[in-house]
Design an enzyme around this catalytic site. Structure first.
Site, PDB file in Angstrom:
ATOM      1  N   GLU A 161      -7.806   5.539  -3.295  1.00 17.26           N
ATOM      2  CA  GLU A 161      -7.290   5.133  -1.989  1.00 17.26           C
ATOM      3  C   GLU A 161      -6.633   6.304  -1.267  1.00 17.26           C
ATOM      4  O   GLU A 161      -6.361   7.349  -1.850  1.00 17.26           O
ATOM      5  CB  GLU A 161      -6.282   3.987  -2.143  1.00 17.26           C
ATOM      6  CG  GLU A 161      -5.411   4.034  -3.378  1.00 17.26           C
ATOM      7  CD  GLU A 161      -4.637   5.302  -3.570  1.00 17.26           C
ATOM      8  OE1 GLU A 161      -4.038   5.796  -2.583  1.00 17.26           O
ATOM      9  OE2 GLU A 161      -4.594   5.833  -4.684  1.00 17.26           O
ATOM     10  N   GLY A 305      -4.048  10.807  -5.917  1.00 18.63           N
ATOM     11  CA  GLY A 305      -4.763   9.657  -5.376  1.00 18.63           C
ATOM     12  C   GLY A 305      -6.175  10.042  -5.010  1.00 18.63           C
ATOM     13  O   GLY A 305      -6.773  10.916  -5.635  1.00 18.63           O
ATOM     14  N   GLU A 306      -6.725   9.383  -4.012  1.00 18.26           N
ATOM     15  CA  GLU A 306      -8.083   9.584  -3.481  1.00 18.26           C
ATOM     16  C   GLU A 306      -9.155   9.607  -4.564  1.00 18.26           C
ATOM     17  O   GLU A 306     -10.169  10.303  -4.439  1.00 18.26           O
ATOM     18  CB  GLU A 306      -8.157  10.829  -2.585  1.00 18.26           C
ATOM     19  CG  GLU A 306      -7.874  12.163  -3.191  1.00 18.26           C
ATOM     20  CD  GLU A 306      -7.769  13.316  -2.185  1.00 18.26           C
ATOM     21  OE1 GLU A 306      -8.451  14.348  -2.389  1.00 18.26           O
ATOM     22  OE2 GLU A 306      -6.995  13.189  -1.217  1.00 18.26           O
ATOM     23  N   ALA A 307      -8.953   8.867  -5.660  1.00 15.40           N
ATOM     24  CA  ALA A 307      -9.906   8.725  -6.764  1.00 15.40           C
ATOM     25  C   ALA A 307     -10.127  10.021  -7.531  1.00 15.40           C
ATOM     26  O   ALA A 307     -11.102  10.149  -8.272  1.00 15.40           O
ATOM     27  CB  ALA A 307     -11.251   8.171  -6.279  1.00 15.40           C
TER      28      ALA A 307
END
Length: 340
Positions: A161, A305-307
């Site tokens: 996310e 974050g951001e996978a």
């Protein structure tokens, strides 16, 4: 989903498919015959078994990984709970689309299909210290949107996310689900410390006090709408759709796991097809993993974050599948087993 509603999501959760026990049995049988001491590949053997269970095939494969990053904007960001201003969410989405973020490099390194899913970025959720972040319709629509990420043919899905203030939302959601105060769940997020961290904790406690009646009702989906975000709701939809499509899931860090925890609170089996890629440096993640009883694959002190960590876990899955499928058995290799 035939209708974007919590009732429809609850119906789907009641009908989730279970593991493929035939594939699991075959993997366990083959593991015992491979040219190695039993259990010597440790978690790689567990991963091969997990992949087979949820892909529904005795020879698991990780040839078509997808990375899905959901981006949402949070009204609570206006309260100054992040080191970065709210507009960074949209700016980072542009960076993703232009190939300039960490996740772009990681996706290229592992040859994964990267998709960026934007929620209604021009219309942030409401400040959840003053009311629900979303009404049911908005949350349910975001769930339905997230379900589109689980397309046929994907071998594994990496979820992550982007959203300024989403560690505030994650901490608030975890406190609502599991109890505790802002101090128990909040961490630095994008780098807030000292008075800024104290302010973040105070905002979380303010939200918990405002929503105490909803918390007392203990409805996980209601709490998702009350203190979550659109990207959180979309993540839950993606997790559910992956289960329906027999796609194993790698969860990223704190915010992603907090979203997943909503489903676990509805049905304890709902995350059986998910592994947590890493232990985030965000302190609330350690507490959340203990609540969920989930063991991360690695710990590299990451908190981006951001996978990003989910993407890094894909080579582990590839290695597990390669060893399971490619190794010779004792009989094939002409090697004496310990029982010979």
């Amino acid at each position: 989903m035939s209708a974007a509603s919590f009732d429809e999501m609850r119906r789907i959760l009641r009908e989730l498919p279970g593991p493929d026990l035939t594939a699991q049995t075959e993997v366990v049988r083959r593991q015992a015959e491979l040219t190695k001491p039993q259990g010597s590949l440790g978690r790689l053997e567990e991963i091969a078994e997990w992949l087979a269970c949820w892909q529904g095939r005795a020879q698991p494969r990780v040839e078509r990984p997808r990375i899905a990053v959901f981006a949402g904007t949070h009204g609570v960001a206006a309260r100054g709970v992040s080191a970065y201003p709210p507009e960074v969410t949209q700016q980072m989405v542009k960076n993703f689309l232009n190939g300039g973020a960490a996740i772009n490099q990681l996706a290229a390194a592992i040859d994964a299909d990267l998709r960026i899913y934007e929620l209604d970025l021009d219309h942030p959720t409401a400040d959840f210290t003053q009311g629900p972040a979303m009404d049911e319709a908005r949350a349910a629509n975001a769930m339905a949107y997230g379900m589109m990420a689980a397309e046929p043919g994907i071998d594994v899905m990496c979820l992550g996310e982007m959203g300024i203030a989403n560690t505030t939302a994650a901490a608030t959601l975890c406190a609502a689900l599991y109890g505790g105060s802002g101090a128990d769940w909040a961490g630095p997020g994008t780098g807030v410390t000292g008075k800024a961290l104290a302010h973040k904790i105070a905002v979380i406690d303010e939200a918990l006090a405002f929503h105490k009646e909803a918390i007392a009702r203990r409805d996980p989906l209601e709490l998702l709408a009350a203190v979550g975000g659109e990207e959180f709701a979309a993540l839950t939809g993606a997790i559910v759709a992956a289960r329906m499509g027999r796609i194993p899931v790698l969860l990223d860090g704190f915010a992603c796991t907090a979203a997943a925890a909503v489903l676990r609170a509805v049905d304890r089996r709902a995350l059986d097809h998910c592994l947590v890629a890493h232990r985030s440096a965000e302190p609330g993640h350690t507490r959340l993993l203990a609540e969920l009883g989930m063991r991360p694959l690695f710990d590299l002190d990451m908190r981006l974050g951001e996978a990003s960590a989910a993407a890094l876990a894909v080579p582990l899955l590839k290695a597990a599948a390669a060893c399971h499928n490619g190794m010779a058995t004792f009989a094939e290799a002409g090697v004496s087993s310990k029982d010979a």
